[in-house]
Design an enzyme around this catalytic site. Structure first.
Site, PDB file in Angstrom:
ATOM      1  N   ASN A  38       0.803  -1.226   0.000  1.00 27.34           N
ATOM      2  CA  ASN A  38       0.000   0.000   0.000  1.00 27.34           C
ATOM      3  C   ASN A  38       0.834   1.274   0.000  1.00 27.34           C
ATOM      4  O   ASN A  38       0.463   2.273  -0.597  1.00 27.34           O
ATOM      5  CB  ASN A  38      -0.963  -0.006   1.191  1.00 27.34           C
ATOM      6  CG  ASN A  38      -0.245  -0.052   2.521  1.00 27.34           C
ATOM      7  OD1 ASN A  38       0.599  -0.919   2.747  1.00 27.34           O
ATOM      8  ND2 ASN A  38      -0.571   0.859   3.415  1.00 27.34           N
ATOM      9  N   GLY A  82       2.083  -5.672   7.344  1.00 25.00           N
ATOM     10  CA  GLY A  82       1.031  -6.233   6.499  1.00 25.00           C
ATOM     11  C   GLY A  82      -0.214  -6.553   7.297  1.00 25.00           C
ATOM     12  O   GLY A  82      -0.502  -5.922   8.318  1.00 25.00           O
ATOM     13  N   SER A  83      -0.938  -7.559   6.841  1.00 26.28           N
ATOM     14  CA  SER A  83      -2.227  -7.892   7.445  1.00 26.28           C
ATOM     15  C   SER A  83      -2.054  -8.722   8.707  1.00 26.28           C
ATOM     16  O   SER A  83      -1.028  -9.388   8.912  1.00 26.28           O
ATOM     17  CB  SER A  83      -3.085  -8.672   6.440  1.00 26.28           C
ATOM     18  OG  SER A  83      -2.540  -9.968   6.227  1.00 26.28           O
ATOM     19  N   GLU A  96       3.977  -4.944  12.255  1.00 24.79           N
ATOM     20  CA  GLU A  96       3.255  -3.695  12.012  1.00 24.79           C
ATOM     21  C   GLU A  96       2.017  -4.057  11.208  1.00 24.79           C
ATOM     22  O   GLU A  96       2.107  -4.316  10.008  1.00 24.79           O
ATOM     23  CB  GLU A  96       4.146  -2.692  11.269  1.00 24.79           C
ATOM     24  CG  GLU A  96       5.365  -2.236  12.054  1.00 24.79           C
ATOM     25  CD  GLU A  96       5.007  -1.452  13.306  1.00 24.79           C
ATOM     26  OE1 GLU A  96       3.850  -0.969  13.407  1.00 24.79           O
ATOM     27  OE2 GLU A  96       5.868  -1.317  14.185  1.00 24.79           O
ATOM     28  N   CYS A 121      -2.559   2.056   6.587  1.00 26.18           N
ATOM     29  CA  CYS A 121      -2.824   1.483   7.909  1.00 26.18           C
ATOM     30  C   CYS A 121      -3.192   2.555   8.926  1.00 26.18           C
ATOM     31  O   CYS A 121      -3.797   2.254   9.954  1.00 26.18           O
ATOM     32  CB  CYS A 121      -1.611   0.698   8.400  1.00 26.18           C
ATOM     33  SG  CYS A 121      -0.089   1.673   8.511  1.00 26.18           S
ATOM     34  N   GLU A 159     -10.907  -4.273   9.143  1.00 28.47           N
ATOM     35  CA  GLU A 159     -10.333  -3.024   8.641  1.00 28.47           C
ATOM     36  C   GLU A 159     -10.785  -2.800   7.201  1.00 28.47           C
ATOM     37  O   GLU A 159     -10.762  -3.728   6.378  1.00 28.47           O
ATOM     38  CB  GLU A 159      -8.811  -3.099   8.706  1.00 28.47           C
ATOM     39  CG  GLU A 159      -8.100  -1.829   8.281  1.00 28.47           C
ATOM     40  CD  GLU A 159      -6.591  -1.967   8.344  1.00 28.47           C
ATOM     41  OE1 GLU A 159      -5.911  -0.931   8.200  1.00 28.47           O
ATOM     42  OE2 GLU A 159      -6.100  -3.096   8.530  1.00 28.47           O
TER      43      GLU A 159
END
Length: 440
Positions: free
Chosen positions: A115, A187-188, A209, A243, A334
């Site tokens: 992203n 990431g996720s 993160e 994020c 999210e």
């Protein structure tokens, strides 16, 4: 095809030479990285445009400019960060001296997302280099153009025995099967669990993160129009694919319509026609585009403002869901896109109680003119970090550690926090020569 096992082994052997421990070597490496970024800056902007349709102005603000500043900040402060720290010694241990030495871990694995593909690759790499580590870097296959430029920058700047960016598409299982000394993943939450399981098998320390549903909490003391301006401005950065993006807004019921009207006005003012505005980012791929489009379609029964979709360009007009609840589909995960649910509340204490029971988000944004109220929310709610009366800006301050808590992650980085993340603190007690053991 590159043999990753050989790369990791050769990096560990290079680390054992202690070359990377020299702070001058680290600073020279950071300077080389900065020079390479400056040389490739036009290519970076082109790649971000190709992957995400990100404008050069947005890319400078959110990706490239902030990385250049981060490198300069590390260069300025590295000597102070790396030198041993003195610690107090109790009288019971006299005569002796206590010191804390800064030691790099060794070979770090850095796994970056799609992203913000330039920034979120380079930011942890700066910390790893500053701390004296070698590094293997894995970029995202979902942002192929930017990943390609990042790989070229890293592999043309550094010897692969020191820092290497993986060029081939390699599975997570293959990458994580190697033994590293530190793993840094962005990431996720789903993939984060996989990374943590792999790290646990080899007892490798890890920073995760991740993300989360970042709330904006608005109270009755604020300028509603200015608050809507700030929240919508933050939401449309990278089309909400950040994020740190505001995920939903909590606003007093009596102010909700006014707030929604202002949000809608600013969405039109900032974007205009999302399908002809060449600077408005697209959704990264078809999977995420369809996921977001489905969320909008499911919300139409309760009313959606905006939210038009262009299947050919994979662009989505900012969508405001003006009246939703915590139990709706869109509040389960999210969003990571240009959709903004609004939840009205009457009872502040009930609202706080609900938030405390939800997973801990990466960020929380508090809008109030009442300092006591802001302090209460900061004290009551657990989240990674945040802002009072704005959004996302705390993530640009090199002096503030950046990271999540609970399901939004663990560990932090940026500035000295990035150096500390990739550093082991070794505690040493030096007893004076010929002195008896202090406690005997």
């Amino acid at each position: 095809m590159i043999d990753l096992e050989t790369i990791v082994r050769s990096q560990r052997e290079f680390f054992y030479t202690k070359v990377t421990r020299d702070t001058m070597f680290r600073k020279n490496s950071l300077e080389k990285l900065l020079d390479s970024i400056l040389e490739n800056e036009p290519a970076i902007y082109t790649a971000l445009k190709q992957d995400l349709n990100k404008s050069e102005r947005e890319a400078k603000l959110t990706e490239v400019g902030i990385i250049k500043d981060s490198i300069k900040y590390a260069l300025k402060n590295l000597d102070a960060w790396a030198r041993p720290d003195k610690a107090k010694t109790p009288m019971s241990l006299f005569p002796s001296k206590s010191m804390i030495y800064k030691e790099p871990y060794g070979v770090a694995l850095i796994m970056a997302p799609w992203n913000m593909p330039f920034y979120l690759t380079m930011a942890p790499l700066i910390g790893a280099i500053a701390a004296g580590n070698c590094a293997v870097v894995k970029t995202s296959k979902n942002s192929p153009y930017t990943s390609g430029v990042v790989v070229d920058i890293i592999n043309s700047t550094f010897d692969r025995n020191y820092v290497y960016a993986i060029e081939e598409v390699i599975s997570y299982d293959e990458i994580l099967s190697k033994k590293y000394d530190y793993i840094f993943f962005t990431g996720s939450e789903r993939v984060g669990r996989t990374v943590m399981r792999a790290a646990a098998d080899s007892l490798t320390p890890v920073t995760l993160e991740l993300g989360g549903k970042n709330p904006c909490i608005v109270d009755e003391t604020v300028d509603i129009d200015m608050t809507a301006y700030k929240i919508m401005r933050a939401k449309i950065i990278n089309a909400g694919q950040s994020c740190l993006a505001p995920d939903y807004v909590l606003v007093p019921v009596r102010l909700r319509q006014q707030f929604v009207d202002s949000l809608s006005r600013y969405a039109k003012e900032f974007i205009g026609d999302p399908f002809t505005n060449n600077d408005y980012p697209r959704i990264i791929n078809l999977h995420h585009y369809m996921r977001l489009k489905t969320l909008i379609d499911k919300s139409r029964a309760s009313g959606v403002i905006g939210g038009r979709c262009d299947d050919n360009q994979m662009r989505i007009e900012p969508a405001i869901i003006p009246d939703t609840g915590f139990d709706s589909d869109i509040m389960r995960n999210e969003i990571f896109g240009p959709i903004l649910p609004v939840i009205g509340y009457d009872d502040r204490e009930e609202m706080i109680a609900i938030l405390k029971r939800r997973p801990k988000p990466l960020a929380c944004y508090i809008f109030t003119e009442d300092k006591v109220s802001a302090d209460e929310l900061i004290d009551e709610l657990s989240f990674g970090g945040g802002c009072v009366n704005d959004c996302m800006l705390h993530g640009t301050n090199e002096n503030l550690p950046f990271g999540g808590v609970g399901s939004s992650g663990m560990g932090s980085y940026r500035g000295k926090a990035g150096f500390d993340t990739f550093t082991h603190c070794k505690s040493i007690l030096r007893v004076k020569k010929k002195a008896p053991t202090p406690w005997l």
